[in-house]
Design a protein around this motif. Sequence first.
Motif, short mmCIF file in Angstrom:
data_model
loop_
_atom_site.label_atom_id
_atom_site.label_comp_id
_atom_site.label_asym_id
_atom_site.label_seq_id
_atom_site.Cartn_x
_atom_site.Cartn_y
_atom_site.Cartn_z
N CYS A 601 5.60 34.43 -9.11
CA CYS A 601 5.38 33.43 -8.05
C CYS A 601 5.71 33.94 -6.66
CB CYS A 601 6.16 32.15 -8.33
SG CYS A 601 7.94 32.44 -8.54
N LYS A 602 6.45 35.06 -6.55
CA LYS A 602 6.76 35.73 -5.29
C LYS A 602 7.23 34.74 -4.21
CE LYS A 602 3.59 39.60 -5.93
NZ LYS A 602 3.08 39.25 -7.28
N PRO A 603 8.40 34.17 -4.34
CA PRO A 603 8.88 33.20 -3.35
C PRO A 603 9.22 33.86 -2.02
CG PRO A 603 10.62 33.72 -4.90
CD PRO A 603 9.39 34.42 -5.40
N VAL A 604 9.03 33.11 -0.94
CA VAL A 604 9.44 33.52 0.40
C VAL A 604 10.07 32.31 1.09
CG1 VAL A 604 7.66 35.28 0.66
CG2 VAL A 604 7.18 32.96 1.39
N PRO A 605 10.96 32.55 2.07
CA PRO A 605 11.53 31.42 2.82
C PRO A 605 10.40 30.63 3.48
CG PRO A 605 12.66 33.46 3.36
CD PRO A 605 11.45 33.84 2.56
N PRO A 606 10.40 29.28 3.47
CA PRO A 606 11.47 28.43 2.96
C PRO A 606 11.11 27.78 1.62
CG PRO A 606 10.12 27.19 4.47
CD PRO A 606 9.44 28.51 4.29
N ASP A 607 10.40 28.47 0.72
CA ASP A 607 10.06 27.89 -0.58
C ASP A 607 11.31 27.37 -1.29
OD1 ASP A 607 7.43 28.53 -0.25
OD2 ASP A 607 7.54 30.41 -1.36
N TYR A 653 9.47 40.15 1.98
CA TYR A 653 9.19 39.35 0.79
C TYR A 653 7.73 39.54 0.40
CZ TYR A 653 13.55 37.09 2.06
OH TYR A 653 14.85 36.85 2.38
N GLN A 654 7.51 39.64 -0.90
CA GLN A 654 6.16 39.83 -1.39
C GLN A 654 5.46 38.48 -1.51
OE1 GLN A 654 5.87 42.15 -4.96
NE2 GLN A 654 7.39 43.64 -4.28
N VAL A 655 4.22 38.44 -1.08
CA VAL A 655 3.44 37.21 -1.16
C VAL A 655 1.98 37.58 -1.45
CG1 VAL A 655 3.03 37.16 1.32
CG2 VAL A 655 2.85 35.06 0.03
N ASP A 656 1.33 36.78 -2.26
CA ASP A 656 -0.08 37.00 -2.59
C ASP A 656 -0.95 36.11 -1.71
OD1 ASP A 656 0.47 38.81 -4.60
OD2 ASP A 656 0.70 37.25 -6.11
N PRO A 721 -15.38 37.41 11.71
CA PRO A 721 -16.76 37.05 11.35
C PRO A 721 -16.96 37.12 9.83
CG PRO A 721 -16.74 38.61 13.18
CD PRO A 721 -15.34 38.52 12.68
N ASN A 722 -17.68 36.15 9.29
CA ASN A 722 -18.05 36.06 7.87
C ASN A 722 -16.93 35.55 6.97
OD1 ASN A 722 -20.30 37.45 8.91
ND2 ASN A 722 -20.70 38.46 6.95
N VAL A 723 -15.69 35.40 7.49
CA VAL A 723 -14.59 34.94 6.64
C VAL A 723 -14.69 33.43 6.46
CG1 VAL A 723 -12.09 34.68 6.46
CG2 VAL A 723 -13.06 36.84 7.23
N LEU A 724 -14.69 32.98 5.21
CA LEU A 724 -14.78 31.56 4.90
C LEU A 724 -13.41 30.90 4.86
CD1 LEU A 724 -17.41 31.79 2.01
CD2 LEU A 724 -17.82 31.19 4.40
N GLY A 725 -12.38 31.65 4.48
CA GLY A 725 -11.05 31.09 4.41
C GLY A 725 -10.03 32.12 3.97
N ALA A 726 -8.78 31.88 4.36
CA ALA A 726 -7.67 32.76 3.96
C ALA A 726 -6.48 31.86 3.67
CB ALA A 726 -7.33 33.76 5.06
N ARG A 727 -5.86 32.03 2.52
CA ARG A 727 -4.75 31.16 2.12
C ARG A 727 -3.79 31.93 1.22
NH1 ARG A 727 -5.64 29.87 -3.14
NH2 ARG A 727 -7.79 30.10 -3.90
N ARG A 728 -2.61 31.34 1.04
CA ARG A 728 -1.64 31.91 0.11
C ARG A 728 -2.00 31.46 -1.30
NH1 ARG A 728 4.77 30.35 0.06
NH2 ARG A 728 5.41 31.70 -1.65
N ARG A 729 -1.89 32.39 -2.25
CA ARG A 729 -2.24 32.06 -3.63
C ARG A 729 -1.06 31.40 -4.33
NH1 ARG A 729 -5.01 36.73 -6.78
NH2 ARG A 729 -2.94 37.67 -6.76
N SER A 730 -1.32 30.33 -5.07
CA SER A 730 -0.28 29.60 -5.79
C SER A 730 0.30 30.45 -6.91
CB SER A 730 -0.85 28.32 -6.38
OG SER A 730 -1.38 27.50 -5.36
#
Length: 730
Positions: A601-607, A653-656, A721-730
């Motif tokens: 799950c790779k937690p980071v502050p403030p999870d 901290y590692q995050v996906d 350009p061309n990017v539809l979305g960027a988010r953190r993976r659950s």
Amino acid sequence: MVTLNTTLSPDMDFETWLAHIPVHWRGQQQGLVRRAYELASASAVPREGEDDGVRWGLAVADILVELRLDHEAAAAALLYPLVRAGRLDPARVAERCSPSVARLVEGVRTLDQIGELHQQSRHAGQQLESLRKMLLAMAQDMRVVLIKLAIRLHEMRELKGRPEEEQRRIARETLDIFAPLANRLGIGRIKWELEDLALRHLEPETYKQLARALDERRADRERYIAKVMEALRAELAKAGIQAEVSGRVKHIYSIWRKMQRKKLAFEQIFDVRAVRIMVPSVADCYAALGVVHGLWNHIRKEFDDYIANPKPNGYQSLHTAVVGPEGKILEVQIRTFDMHQSAELGVAAHWRYKEGVASPGGSFEQQIAWLRQVLEQRDDDDDTGDFLDRFKAEAFSDRVYVVTPKGQIVELAQGATPLDFAYHIHTEVGHRCRGAKVNGRIVPLNHELKNGDQVDILTGKHPSPSRDWLNPHLGYIKSSRARAKVRQWFKQQDLEKNIAAGRAALEREFQRLDIHPKQLELQPLAEKFNFSRADELFAAIGHGDLTTSQVVTKLQEQILPPSRPSEVMPIAKRSGRAEDLAGGIRIRGVGNLLTQMATCCKPVPPDPIVGFVTRGRGVTIHRQDCLNLIHLTGRHPERMIEVDWGIETRAAYQVDIVVEAYDRPGLIRDISSILANDKVNVLAMNTLTDPRDGIARMGMTLEITDLGQLSRILDKIGQLPNVLGARRRS
């Protein structure tokens, strides 16, 4: 430390001082200054252990004559301390001296409000009006601000005996307001000394270390500079150039700033060794430059031509760096004698008051025009913060000059964008801006304008600013004024719409960062921004006063405990409780244990986080909503342990994250550039493009320091350009 010369010695009387000043006043002019001194002396009430104000005023007048200011300014300096103390009536000044001297004294009293403004008084309306009065006084008679700068310089010289807290307050005020103002007006002599004195009180240990380092090398440096000057004089004489060569003093504050900005040690600052060449004409400047470059190899990236491209405050000079004798780096400045006088005295060098001399030059007029321009914009801002920000920051920044399609030159802050240009032209043009052409080519609205660019704004029929324009990460707007215009537009929209838009924007940010709002308390978060209800927080986001990244940063501050220097080591057990601060995690109930982040799950502050005690590997930190943790809780509830984010959270901290985009050449390169610029390490990357719809899905594992950095990165990637979305993976 660089200082102004002084005529006044501690035991010198007024008449002796008047006879030795470096300016030549006629008998009538000297008579005015003498009457001012006599009036000040008659009004003074000597008190034991205190300055009666007369000697204080004489010290300020001495600074002014070193700046070559006129007799009326000196008279005003002599009388000002008594008027400020209430011992002398301004009407008496007008009667005994002259109405113009009385106006100067009143103008300086208006500037006394700068200190209150700098401390951000609660009375915003009064504060804003005071700032405008101050600017008006400056714009009407430039001598007023020159007298105020001289007063501040004298105060800084005499600051040592005051309480430490007051010293720091005045020094910070000097560095924020007065030194930049002296710089804007081109008065190098005052700017340098104010900066050095401010640093002495704000960073006393740093100041002492640098002063000591300069002193330790002084003898060697002076021998080296003497050798360089001898060689230069000989070569310039061979070339038939009449020149004055001298060693240039480097002031401590500029050394400290360069060390901070470039992350260099003192030994790596090369322009501690510097010389200045002064010649009669501009042609001689470039001829002397040829001599310098012919004598020693020059460093290409360290050459600046401020003669062809003067600084906004009118400063002109050639700056170059060469590899001098013994292989040491040497800085050389080349300028005419007139340029030198202007660099040292700024607008004071142009001052010719009632002398029948031609009007001041272009740079002087530009400096006055700047003050008037700020006044003309006073109705654009409905809160003091924006106005103060523009005065303290934007007003003193370097400028860029661009051209309208009709050939009109427009002056903007360096780094300005087409949107800044549009709002500078007219508020409605900014609101209706849809695109821009620079030099005939369509460019993004966050394109950085350069000197000489021709800018053409493309507008729509109806105003429709975007909230993205207010996001500092995206770089659409540089100017505080333009930002205030956009905020004002959103404020005028329907309140309910703003609340709904703000709530939606914050929910999108939480979703993108994989933060679950149900686990957060928004009321305390709203109170952090001085709002009584969460709806007010949403409205502020909706109309652009706050950005979602600011809210996320505050959220992190709310969850993380405050940093206390005393807690850098683990705290001993106390009543069965202990804390382990290793790795940025605080563990309750046990002693020192090894911790590691869960890779699932790779937690980071403030999870919200929970610890799971493993066999032989210490405590593994999971997010509370991690599916693996839920499974483990059912099997081993006794091995769950309460943890939270510790005091030191600077570790990576590692995050996906997941990025979806229509595939195109250069997509990975553009994303990598964003990550590299933010100094984000990429641990893993996987890309898969679906041939049916052409959509590339990229999964990346990043090392980040906090959620603010993650939010910034996702913002920037989402704008590609061309990017539809960027988010953190659950």
